[in-house]
Design a protein around this motif. Sequence first.
Motif, PDB file in Angstrom:
ATOM      1  N   VAL A  31       0.846  -1.195   0.000  1.00 17.31           N
ATOM      2  CA  VAL A  31       0.000   0.000   0.000  1.00 17.31           C
ATOM      3  C   VAL A  31       0.887   1.253   0.000  1.00 17.31           C
ATOM      4  CG1 VAL A  31      -1.633   1.341   1.388  1.00 17.31           C
ATOM      5  CG2 VAL A  31      -2.009  -1.095   1.052  1.00 17.31           C
ATOM      6  N   ASN A  32       1.924   1.240   0.809  1.00 15.36           N
ATOM      7  CA  ASN A  32       2.850   2.374   0.873  1.00 15.36           C
ATOM      8  C   ASN A  32       3.507   2.631  -0.481  1.00 15.36           C
ATOM      9  OD1 ASN A  32       4.444   4.424   1.952  1.00 15.36           O
ATOM     10  ND2 ASN A  32       6.060   2.992   2.539  1.00 15.36           N
ATOM     11  N   GLN A  33       3.974   1.591  -1.145  1.00 13.45           N
ATOM     12  CA  GLN A  33       4.634   1.757  -2.447  1.00 13.45           C
ATOM     13  C   GLN A  33       3.674   2.270  -3.509  1.00 13.45           C
ATOM     14  OE1 GLN A  33       6.352  -2.058  -3.240  1.00 13.45           O
ATOM     15  NE2 GLN A  33       8.091  -1.743  -1.870  1.00 13.45           N
ATOM     16  N   GLN A  34       2.460   1.760  -3.525  1.00 14.27           N
ATOM     17  CA  GLN A  34       1.500   2.208  -4.532  1.00 14.27           C
ATOM     18  C   GLN A  34       1.068   3.653  -4.301  1.00 14.27           C
ATOM     19  OE1 GLN A  34      -1.757  -0.390  -5.453  1.00 14.27           O
ATOM     20  NE2 GLN A  34      -0.464  -2.206  -5.475  1.00 14.27           N
ATOM     21  N   ILE A  35       0.928   4.046  -3.046  1.00 10.07           N
ATOM     22  CA  ILE A  35       0.582   5.443  -2.763  1.00 10.07           C
ATOM     23  C   ILE A  35       1.744   6.357  -3.134  1.00 10.07           C
ATOM     24  CG2 ILE A  35       0.096   7.098  -0.922  1.00 10.07           C
ATOM     25  CD1 ILE A  35      -1.481   4.870   0.467  1.00 10.07           C
ATOM     26  N   ALA A  36       2.960   5.952  -2.797  1.00 12.34           N
ATOM     27  CA  ALA A  36       4.132   6.782  -3.105  1.00 12.34           C
ATOM     28  C   ALA A  36       4.334   6.936  -4.606  1.00 12.34           C
ATOM     29  CB  ALA A  36       5.384   6.179  -2.464  1.00 12.34           C
ATOM     30  N   VAL A  60      -0.287  12.487  -4.996  1.00 12.96           N
ATOM     31  CA  VAL A  60       0.056  12.744  -3.588  1.00 12.96           C
ATOM     32  C   VAL A  60       1.459  13.314  -3.461  1.00 12.96           C
ATOM     33  CG1 VAL A  60      -1.518  11.063  -2.594  1.00 12.96           C
ATOM     34  CG2 VAL A  60       0.730  10.335  -3.279  1.00 12.96           C
ATOM     35  N   LYS A  61       1.824  14.218  -4.346  1.00 17.29           N
ATOM     36  CA  LYS A  61       3.207  14.676  -4.392  1.00 17.29           C
ATOM     37  C   LYS A  61       3.634  15.488  -3.175  1.00 17.29           C
ATOM     38  CE  LYS A  61       1.481  17.854  -7.802  1.00 17.29           C
ATOM     39  NZ  LYS A  61       1.552  18.296  -9.120  1.00 17.29           N
ATOM     40  N   ARG A  62       2.761  16.289  -2.568  1.00 21.74           N
ATOM     41  CA  ARG A  62       3.166  17.089  -1.415  1.00 21.74           C
ATOM     42  C   ARG A  62       2.588  16.552  -0.117  1.00 21.74           C
ATOM     43  NH1 ARG A  62       3.619  23.354  -1.819  1.00 21.74           N
ATOM     44  NH2 ARG A  62       4.358  22.925   0.265  1.00 21.74           N
ATOM     45  N   TYR A  63       2.225  15.293  -0.106  1.00 17.63           N
ATOM     46  CA  TYR A  63       1.683  14.682   1.100  1.00 17.63           C
ATOM     47  C   TYR A  63       2.642  13.643   1.642  1.00 17.63           C
ATOM     48  CZ  TYR A  63      -2.974  16.696   0.848  1.00 17.63           C
ATOM     49  OH  TYR A  63      -4.035  17.556   0.865  1.00 17.63           O
TER      50      TYR A  63
END
Length: 173
Positions: free
Chosen positions: A107-112, A117-120
């Motif tokens: 989940v972390n890799q897919q969100i990153a 979500v560039k500034r989150y």
Amino acid sequence: MTDKQSVGEAAKSVQATGVLKQAEKQLKISAPGSLNSGTTDGGEKAEKLEKPAAQPTAYSMRPAFGEMFPLPTIKNIMNTVMAEKLKDKTYDKDVARTWTSEIADEVNQQIASSSRVKRYKHVVQVMLGQELGAGATYNSRCCWDCDCDTSVSEVFSNTSLFCVCTVFGTYQY
């Protein structure tokens, strides 16, 4: 008389400085290895190719309307990852630790890797337990900016286990 002469001399030196700076620009434009080396029309082509100086970007304290934390995208990621990893699995306390790590990492890799979500900054938390029919309560508390920061939770369950995945998203000022 001396005041008028010094004012006149100062104006001449300012004009000379401006002429020198203009000459330096022309030399930089037509220097070997620059964009216009080898052209026959002098500085005309280089002036066309030279872009105006860009203004520095303004510092934004809040995300724009379309740049908020994309909750539907995050929910979709969490649901698909939990369904892929836990479909047709039975609870085993020895393997549950690796499942939670794998789910959180994916989940972390897919969100990153998402461009929305560039500034989150985000935190992924996964809790996995055995389904015994008893109730369970899961709470979280955060101190943050309510206008920009948010969290989202999703639950997956089957006959043997339940899994709660929570993602906290904070805007990076």
